[in-house]
Enzyme design. Sequence first.
Site, PDB file in Angstrom:
ATOM      1  N   ARG A 165       1.096  -0.986   0.444  1.00 39.27           N
ATOM      2  CA  ARG A 165       0.212   0.241  -0.358  1.00 39.27           C
ATOM      3  C   ARG A 165       0.991   1.619   0.321  1.00 39.27           C
ATOM      4  NH1 ARG A 165      -2.749  -3.021  -1.316  1.00 39.27           N
ATOM      5  NH2 ARG A 165      -4.610  -4.475  -0.141  1.00 39.27           N
ATOM      6  N   SER A 242     -12.372   1.151   1.894  1.00 35.10           N
ATOM      7  CA  SER A 242     -11.626   0.781   3.171  1.00 35.10           C
ATOM      8  C   SER A 242     -11.027   1.640   4.181  1.00 35.10           C
ATOM      9  CB  SER A 242     -10.645  -0.154   3.081  1.00 35.10           C
ATOM     10  OG  SER A 242     -11.244  -1.467   2.374  1.00 35.10           O
ATOM     11  N   GLU A 343      -7.040   4.947   6.022  1.00 38.53           N
ATOM     12  CA  GLU A 343      -6.308   5.082   4.599  1.00 38.53           C
ATOM     13  C   GLU A 343      -7.042   5.998   3.745  1.00 38.53           C
ATOM     14  OE1 GLU A 343      -6.299   0.910   2.562  1.00 38.53           O
ATOM     15  OE2 GLU A 343      -7.918   1.143   1.361  1.00 38.53           O
TER      16      GLU A 343
HETATM   17  P1  NAP Z   1     -10.217  -9.521   3.593  1.00 36.31           P
HETATM   18  O1  NAP Z   1     -10.377 -10.065   1.965  1.00 36.31           O
HETATM   19  O2  NAP Z   1     -11.388 -10.107   4.376  1.00 36.31           O
HETATM   20  O3  NAP Z   1      -8.838  -9.030   4.024  1.00 36.31           O
HETATM   21  C1  NAP Z   1      -8.253  -9.074   4.844  1.00 36.31           C
HETATM   22  C2  NAP Z   1      -7.264  -8.429   5.085  1.00 36.31           C
HETATM   23  O4  NAP Z   1      -6.724 -10.046   5.265  1.00 36.31           O
HETATM   24  C3  NAP Z   1      -5.844  -7.871   4.259  1.00 36.31           C
HETATM   25  O5  NAP Z   1      -5.175  -7.425   4.692  1.00 36.31           O
HETATM   26  C4  NAP Z   1      -5.852  -9.427   2.991  1.00 36.31           C
HETATM   27  O6  NAP Z   1      -4.122  -8.957   3.201  1.00 36.31           O
HETATM   28  C5  NAP Z   1      -4.999 -10.892   4.958  1.00 36.31           C
HETATM   29  N1  NAP Z   1      -5.629 -11.162   3.651  1.00 36.31           N
HETATM   30  C6  NAP Z   1      -6.951 -12.127   3.358  1.00 36.31           C
HETATM   31  N2  NAP Z   1      -6.385 -13.548   2.763  1.00 36.31           N
HETATM   32  C7  NAP Z   1      -5.358 -13.816   2.798  1.00 36.31           C
HETATM   33  C8  NAP Z   1      -4.110 -14.528   2.135  1.00 36.31           C
HETATM   34  N3  NAP Z   1      -5.175 -15.286   1.466  1.00 36.31           N
HETATM   35  N4  NAP Z   1      -3.313 -14.033   2.225  1.00 36.31           N
HETATM   36  C9  NAP Z   1      -2.734 -12.367   2.556  1.00 36.31           C
HETATM   37  N5  NAP Z   1      -3.511 -12.451   2.982  1.00 36.31           N
HETATM   38  C10 NAP Z   1      -4.568 -12.193   3.191  1.00 36.31           C
HETATM   39  O7  NAP Z   1     -10.498  -7.783   2.966  1.00 36.31           O
HETATM   40  P2  NAP Z   1     -11.214  -6.884   2.584  1.00 36.31           P
HETATM   41  O8  NAP Z   1     -11.813  -5.934   3.253  1.00 36.31           O
HETATM   42  O9  NAP Z   1     -12.848  -7.605   1.862  1.00 36.31           O
HETATM   43  O10 NAP Z   1     -10.753  -6.389   0.647  1.00 36.31           O
HETATM   44  C11 NAP Z   1     -10.580  -7.287  -0.745  1.00 36.31           C
HETATM   45  C12 NAP Z   1      -9.237  -7.393  -0.764  1.00 36.31           C
HETATM   46  O11 NAP Z   1      -9.085  -5.473  -1.096  1.00 36.31           O
HETATM   47  C13 NAP Z   1      -8.635  -7.247   0.254  1.00 36.31           C
HETATM   48  O12 NAP Z   1      -7.162  -8.318  -0.773  1.00 36.31           O
HETATM   49  C14 NAP Z   1      -7.928  -5.824   0.254  1.00 36.31           C
HETATM   50  O13 NAP Z   1      -6.665  -5.542   1.091  1.00 36.31           O
HETATM   51  C15 NAP Z   1      -8.441  -5.263  -0.520  1.00 36.31           C
HETATM   52  N6  NAP Z   1      -8.370  -3.961  -0.390  1.00 36.31           N
HETATM   53  C16 NAP Z   1      -7.491  -2.292  -0.786  1.00 36.31           C
HETATM   54  C17 NAP Z   1      -7.131  -1.225  -0.879  1.00 36.31           C
HETATM   55  C18 NAP Z   1      -6.312  -1.110  -0.966  1.00 36.31           C
HETATM   56  O14 NAP Z   1      -5.401  -1.346  -2.055  1.00 36.31           O
HETATM   57  N7  NAP Z   1      -6.095   0.108  -0.430  1.00 36.31           N
HETATM   58  C19 NAP Z   1      -8.590  -1.031  -0.241  1.00 36.31           C
HETATM   59  C20 NAP Z   1      -9.619  -1.998  -0.134  1.00 36.31           C
HETATM   60  C21 NAP Z   1      -9.476  -3.424   0.211  1.00 36.31           C
HETATM   61  P3  NAP Z   1      -4.343  -8.295   1.493  1.00 36.31           P
HETATM   62  O15 NAP Z   1      -4.205  -6.620   2.207  1.00 36.31           O
HETATM   63  O16 NAP Z   1      -3.202  -8.118   0.866  1.00 36.31           O
HETATM   64  O17 NAP Z   1      -4.946  -8.721   0.502  1.00 36.31           O
END
Ligand code: NAP
Length: 349
Positions: A165, A242, A343
Amino acid sequence: MLIREQVALAPFTTLGVGGPARYFVETHGEAEVIEAVEFTRSRQLPLFVLGGGSNLVVADKGFAGLVLKVAISGSSSFTPPHENVIFTSGAGVNWDTLVAQTVDANCAGLECLSGIPGTVGGIPVQNVGAYGQEVSQTIREVRVLDLQTLEVRTFSNAECGFAYRASIFNTTQRDRYIILQVSFALRRNGKPNVRYADLQKFFASRTGNPTLAEVRAAVREIRHRKAMLIVPGDEDARSAGSFFKNPIMPQSFFEELLARLESRGLQLPGYPANEGFRKVPAAWLVEHAGFTKGYSKGAAGISRRHALAIVNRGGASAADIIALKDEIQAGVLNEFGIELQPEPVLVGF
Ligand code: NAP
């Protein structure tokens, strides 16, 4: 180039709060961007660069300078004499439109990043990632205007200093460059990435590998269920995505917390991060600190479909949003000793 005065900023954001910009300009090419920057120099005005407005909270008093909306359009692709295809897009192109084009061309690398709101220019800044893909894996070059020299230059992927990020654009060189264009190197006929539990669950009942188009559709559907897809009229999607970063903590801190919570019957989730660190879902911390989905504080609230999104239920002010943010941060700090970092970019505060 038309520079307007006292332009309401709330309609340019997905959260829909905040006051006006003293000056506002939409720029469609590099020359206009430079002209707009020169306008701020001649009047000693602060400058804020606006993309898709999907990761933004504007203060109620607005912004007392020039808001420069980068609306540079145009996308092209070319195939060099090897397996990658290069897609180049203006910073003002809608991100999901570009992703759709790459998937239609059967090129892999961005499919898990489907349905993310915003424009191409905002994407490298925080090295946007989702469902196991992040843009640092495919960005080839980023073309920028250097605000120190007013020269246009091109950064290679390595020069962008990407991390989780993060990039030079939101750390060491914050506010120095305006992103004008981004190019991506994608794998023609590449296999889609289906690594995260949400996606694996989606495809659990099917045999054989899903196509890129199916993964794109699945990601959009999963995001829709979590109200992380912008759908006009969907109150739970009136957010800045987020609101908190997923915290990364030393392994020792994580293990201590894990043991402490286990004794209370709670299983803290954690994922590997850099060596010696663990990444914890911020949404879990928010919910287990008592801020459940649907929690309300006046016209601000937590989405009924994702604990990490603060939403404007209609008529919220920026102050309402910030008051809820503060309450959540204090609650998580008190419960777990973790200081959540917001964020979105805060403008005019
Ligand atoms: P989520 O899928 O419930 O994931 C929550 C957290 O767990 C994130 O930090 C994600 O890492 C980690 N995670 C889940 N499965 C994983 C795996 N198999 N291996 C490693 N790490 C894992 O989150 P959500 O809030 O519903 O969001 C969906 C996706 O969108 C996530 O990947 C989230 O990070 C991403 N997102 C990105 C941004 C951004 O780039 N600014 C904003 C909103 C959401 P990661 O963060 O490394 O994926």
